[in-house]
Design a protein around this motif. Structure first.
Motif, PDB file in Angstrom:
ATOM      1  N   SER A 312      27.529 -21.481 -11.536  1.00 51.11           N
ATOM      2  CA  SER A 312      28.460 -22.085 -12.490  1.00 51.11           C
ATOM      3  C   SER A 312      28.018 -23.498 -12.861  1.00 51.11           C
ATOM      4  CB  SER A 312      29.866 -22.115 -11.885  1.00 51.11           C
ATOM      5  OG  SER A 312      30.290 -20.824 -11.535  1.00 51.11           O
ATOM      6  N   GLY A 313      27.568 -24.257 -11.868  1.00 50.25           N
ATOM      7  CA  GLY A 313      27.093 -25.609 -12.144  1.00 50.25           C
ATOM      8  C   GLY A 313      25.869 -25.611 -13.046  1.00 50.25           C
ATOM      9  N   LEU A 314      24.969 -24.646 -12.848  1.00 53.77           N
ATOM     10  CA  LEU A 314      23.761 -24.576 -13.671  1.00 53.77           C
ATOM     11  C   LEU A 314      24.076 -24.274 -15.133  1.00 53.77           C
ATOM     12  CD1 LEU A 314      21.381 -22.655 -11.227  1.00 53.77           C
ATOM     13  CD2 LEU A 314      21.191 -25.047 -11.944  1.00 53.77           C
ATOM     14  N   VAL A 315      25.163 -23.567 -15.375  1.00 52.95           N
ATOM     15  CA  VAL A 315      25.569 -23.275 -16.754  1.00 52.95           C
ATOM     16  C   VAL A 315      25.837 -24.565 -17.522  1.00 52.95           C
ATOM     17  CG1 VAL A 315      27.418 -22.270 -18.155  1.00 52.95           C
ATOM     18  CG2 VAL A 315      26.473 -20.976 -16.249  1.00 52.95           C
ATOM     19  N   LEU A 316      26.317 -25.599 -16.825  1.00 51.55           N
ATOM     20  CA  LEU A 316      26.689 -26.852 -17.477  1.00 51.55           C
ATOM     21  C   LEU A 316      25.548 -27.860 -17.567  1.00 51.55           C
ATOM     22  CD1 LEU A 316      30.222 -27.390 -15.924  1.00 51.55           C
ATOM     23  CD2 LEU A 316      29.589 -26.108 -17.956  1.00 51.55           C
ATOM     24  N   VAL A 317      24.386 -27.537 -16.988  1.00 50.05           N
ATOM     25  CA  VAL A 317      23.263 -28.482 -16.989  1.00 50.05           C
ATOM     26  C   VAL A 317      22.806 -28.849 -18.402  1.00 50.05           C
ATOM     27  CG1 VAL A 317      20.813 -28.736 -16.404  1.00 50.05           C
ATOM     28  CG2 VAL A 317      22.425 -27.960 -14.684  1.00 50.05           C
ATOM     29  N   PRO A 318      22.652 -27.882 -19.331  1.00 44.65           N
ATOM     30  CA  PRO A 318      22.240 -28.288 -20.686  1.00 44.65           C
ATOM     31  C   PRO A 318      23.188 -29.299 -21.319  1.00 44.65           C
ATOM     32  CG  PRO A 318      22.025 -25.913 -20.421  1.00 44.65           C
ATOM     33  CD  PRO A 318      22.758 -26.421 -19.210  1.00 44.65           C
ATOM     34  N   GLY A 319      24.500 -29.092 -21.139  1.00 43.55           N
ATOM     35  CA  GLY A 319      25.463 -30.048 -21.677  1.00 43.55           C
ATOM     36  C   GLY A 319      25.326 -31.413 -21.038  1.00 43.55           C
ATOM     37  N   LEU A 320      25.033 -31.441 -19.730  1.00 47.66           N
ATOM     38  CA  LEU A 320      24.817 -32.703 -19.015  1.00 47.66           C
ATOM     39  C   LEU A 320      23.632 -33.453 -19.590  1.00 47.66           C
ATOM     40  CD1 LEU A 320      24.766 -34.693 -16.559  1.00 47.66           C
ATOM     41  CD2 LEU A 320      23.580 -32.907 -15.301  1.00 47.66           C
ATOM     42  N   LEU A 321      22.515 -32.754 -19.780  1.00 50.64           N
ATOM     43  CA  LEU A 321      21.307 -33.406 -20.291  1.00 50.64           C
ATOM     44  C   LEU A 321      21.505 -33.902 -21.720  1.00 50.64           C
ATOM     45  CD1 LEU A 321      18.609 -30.925 -18.896  1.00 50.64           C
ATOM     46  CD2 LEU A 321      19.322 -33.133 -17.953  1.00 50.64           C
ATOM     47  N   VAL A 322      22.175 -33.105 -22.532  1.00 51.04           N
ATOM     48  CA  VAL A 322      22.422 -33.518 -23.908  1.00 51.04           C
ATOM     49  C   VAL A 322      23.343 -34.733 -23.955  1.00 51.04           C
ATOM     50  CG1 VAL A 322      23.590 -32.829 -26.044  1.00 51.04           C
ATOM     51  CG2 VAL A 322      21.988 -31.273 -24.947  1.00 51.04           C
ATOM     52  N   MET A 323      24.353 -34.772 -23.072  1.00 48.61           N
ATOM     53  CA  MET A 323      25.264 -35.915 -23.041  1.00 48.61           C
ATOM     54  C   MET A 323      24.527 -37.209 -22.707  1.00 48.61           C
ATOM     55  SD  MET A 323      28.738 -36.413 -20.804  1.00 48.61           S
ATOM     56  CE  MET A 323      29.792 -35.609 -21.991  1.00 48.61           C
ATOM     57  N   ILE A 324      23.664 -37.149 -21.706  1.00 44.85           N
ATOM     58  CA  ILE A 324      22.882 -38.337 -21.333  1.00 44.85           C
ATOM     59  C   ILE A 324      21.950 -38.739 -22.470  1.00 44.85           C
ATOM     60  CG2 ILE A 324      21.118 -39.199 -19.746  1.00 44.85           C
ATOM     61  CD1 ILE A 324      22.351 -37.390 -17.596  1.00 44.85           C
ATOM     62  N   GLY A 325      21.261 -37.744 -23.039  1.00 44.95           N
ATOM     63  CA  GLY A 325      20.342 -38.044 -24.131  1.00 44.95           C
ATOM     64  C   GLY A 325      21.047 -38.623 -25.349  1.00 44.95           C
ATOM     65  N   ALA A 326      22.218 -38.082 -25.684  1.00 43.67           N
ATOM     66  CA  ALA A 326      22.961 -38.575 -26.847  1.00 43.67           C
ATOM     67  C   ALA A 326      23.367 -40.031 -26.664  1.00 43.67           C
ATOM     68  CB  ALA A 326      24.196 -37.707 -27.085  1.00 43.67           C
ATOM     69  N   GLY A 327      23.765 -40.397 -25.428  1.00 47.01           N
ATOM     70  CA  GLY A 327      24.162 -41.772 -25.169  1.00 47.01           C
ATOM     71  C   GLY A 327      23.027 -42.759 -25.364  1.00 47.01           C
ATOM     72  N   LEU A 328      21.789 -42.320 -25.114  1.00 49.19           N
ATOM     73  CA  LEU A 328      20.635 -43.199 -25.274  1.00 49.19           C
ATOM     74  C   LEU A 328      20.112 -43.189 -26.709  1.00 49.19           C
ATOM     75  CD1 LEU A 328      18.725 -42.268 -21.986  1.00 49.19           C
ATOM     76  CD2 LEU A 328      20.147 -44.276 -22.404  1.00 49.19           C
TER      77      LEU A 328
END
Length: 508
Positions: A312-328
């Protein structure tokens, strides 16, 4: 600009070097920890439900009491840091947080776990305002500070999404209490490196420590959240109305007391700045939507789709990476595009993603949910970076602690409201629609009728045919509330877009 003018500007706003950027890395440790702690418990809920057998209301309090206490104490702790030293308060908070985390890991009952989470909120409130206000004093150059705050905001937002992944990995191999022990190895390097890399910082004219204001800040949030939870438990009643009245009255009294004070704990004049109050509103609404969505998605992946915590946690990894990238990525864009344009544009992506969940009624596959979270992370990650930089930049330097506390209060109150409002909808819908087999014992009926996690736990004790009937009913009952909750989440993000468009139209 002449060479002389440029040299004068650089002298007035010296650029940060290696030591300052190393200090940012150290300050990211408590940011990641507190934000992970906001959401890591979501994926441990099934295991906690099975081990401690909490009621539905206790389960929500287990999640909410931490950010609720934290939100109520952020402003007082920000004032304490301004007066006695932000680095000193950060060190005290780190040590206390690590000790209480170890205690929470071995809580034998739901009541004691809730108490430990409340204590974590006290020490967490010492950590967060200090980190953001110290960045204000470390990074004097605004362009560098914008990038530093982008890293800070990405760390906070990313930590919220990282919580389920970390929790999933730990729960795959250890018991539920392991998610709390994570704090100990993270905070040890903070305690060692902070005095070496981060200079002390204070407000030369800090607000006074006002016990009455501290009590009022707590009696504003606690009764209102209690009232919302009571509605989920037994509908609108006397205690619900009392909670709302006490909360509103305390809030009004708090504001009036600050306005009348010569040296208030929280300078209410900050909110008279349109960019400041607008950015705070964007934070509050978008975080409420994000954390609320994470609550039902984490349970849907495990308890409806039957995935393990790690899966379940791995399903959310793409969203996590995109969130960090978007902030930068948004940093250079925000230098050229007005906040009243860039924030609504980013949030429109998040609103669209949330609307898909509302239309589908929550009946989505793991891949579809992963794509939904990419959309949520993209818009909210970009918006939070811009709004946080506005909050710090528009406040006077000497009020960095108070401004940081307000920013963090918006974050944490958003986390509370997300789980409270959307969690209440899910709980009420579940209770109203689940069909419990008559053959169950009274204790089994109570557990299965309270939460989806309780139904899954009880199903493991039943014959296959009865268990299948219970699980089908429980999962349908849970998903019946997802569409409504997602609709409210969509409305919250649209509200943040409107606030940004109107309140930030003159911000640069």
């Amino acid at each position: 600009m002449t060479t002389h003018d440029r040299a004068s500007l650089e002298a007035a706003h010296p650029r940060a070097g290696f030591r300052e950027w190393a200090a940012l890395v150290v300050l990211m440790l408590p940011v990641l920890l507190v934000s992970v702690d906001n959401t890591v418990l979501n994926f441990a809920l099934p295991a906690i439900s099975e081990a401690l057998r909490p009621s539905g209301v206790q389960l929500l309090w287990t999640i909410d009491v931490y950010p609720l206490v934290l939100a109520g104490l952020l402003v007082p702790m920000g004032s304490l840091g301004d007066r006695y030293g932000r680095r000193r308060l950060l060190l005290i908070g780190a040590v206390g947080f690590a000790i209480v985390s170890a205690v929470a890991a071995f809580a034998p009952s739901a009541e004691l776990l809730i108490a430990a989470r409340a204590a974590l909120g006290v020490f967490g409130a010492m950590l967060m305002p200090s980190t953001l206000s110290l960045l204000r004093s470390i990074f004097v150059d605004r362009e560098q500070r914008r990038l530093a705050i982008a890293v800070w905001a990405s760390g906070f937002a990313g930590g919220s999404a990282l919580g389920p992944l970390v929790g999933g990995a730990l729960l795959e191999h250890f018991w539920w209490g392991s998610v709390f022990l994570l704090a100990v190895p993270v905070l040890i390097p903070l305690v060692v490196l902070l005095p070496l890399l981060v200079p002390e910082s204070r407000d030369p004219q800090p607000g006074r420590i006002d016990p009455v204001s501290i009590v009022l800040s707590l009696t504003t949030t606690l009764p209102i959240v209690y009232a919302i939870k009571s509605i989920a438990s037994h509908g609108f009643a006397v205690d619900t109305a009392t909670g709302i009245i006490v909360g509103v009255a305390s809030g009004v009294a708090f504001v009036r007391r600050q306005r009348r004070s010569v040296n208030p704990m929280l300078d209410m004049a900050l909110f008279e700045r349109g960019a400041f109050s607008g950015a705070v509103g964007v934070n509050l609404l978008s975080v409420t939507a994000y954390v609320g969505g994470l609550l039902f998605v984490s349970q849907h992946l495990q308890l409806v789709l039957g995935m393990s915590p790690l899966e379940s946690g791995l399903v959310l990894v793409p969203g996590l990476l995109v969130m960090i990238g978007a902030g930068l990525v948004i940093v250079p864009i925000a230098k050229r595009v007005k906040p009243s344009i860039v924030i609504p544009a980013g949030l429109s992506i998040s609103a669209t993603a949330y609307a898909v969940v509302a239309i589908s009624g929550g009946r989505l596959s793991a891949l579809e949910l992963a794509l939904i979270f990419v959309g949520l992370g993209l818009g909210i990650g970009a918006a939070e970076t811009v709004s946080n930089e506005l909050i710090i930049a528009t406040a006077p330097a000497e009020k960095a602690g108070a401004a940081s506390a307000v920013s963090e209060t918006a974050y944490e109150l958003g986390a509370v409201l997300g789980t409270t409002i959307l969690g209440t909808i899910l709980t009420a819908s579940y209770r109203g629609n689940v069909v419990v087999p008559d053959s169950l014992s009274e204790a089994q009926r109570a557990a299965a009728g309270e939460t989806l996690g309780g139904a899954v736990s009880v199903a493991g004790q039943l014959p296959n045919e009865v268990a299948a009937a219970l699980l089908d009913s429980a999962r349908l009952a849970f998903d019946s509330g997802v569409g409504t909750a997602a609709g409210i989440g969509t409305a919250l993000i649209v509200g943040a877009m409107v606030v940004a468009r109107l309140a930030l139209r003159n911000a640069r």
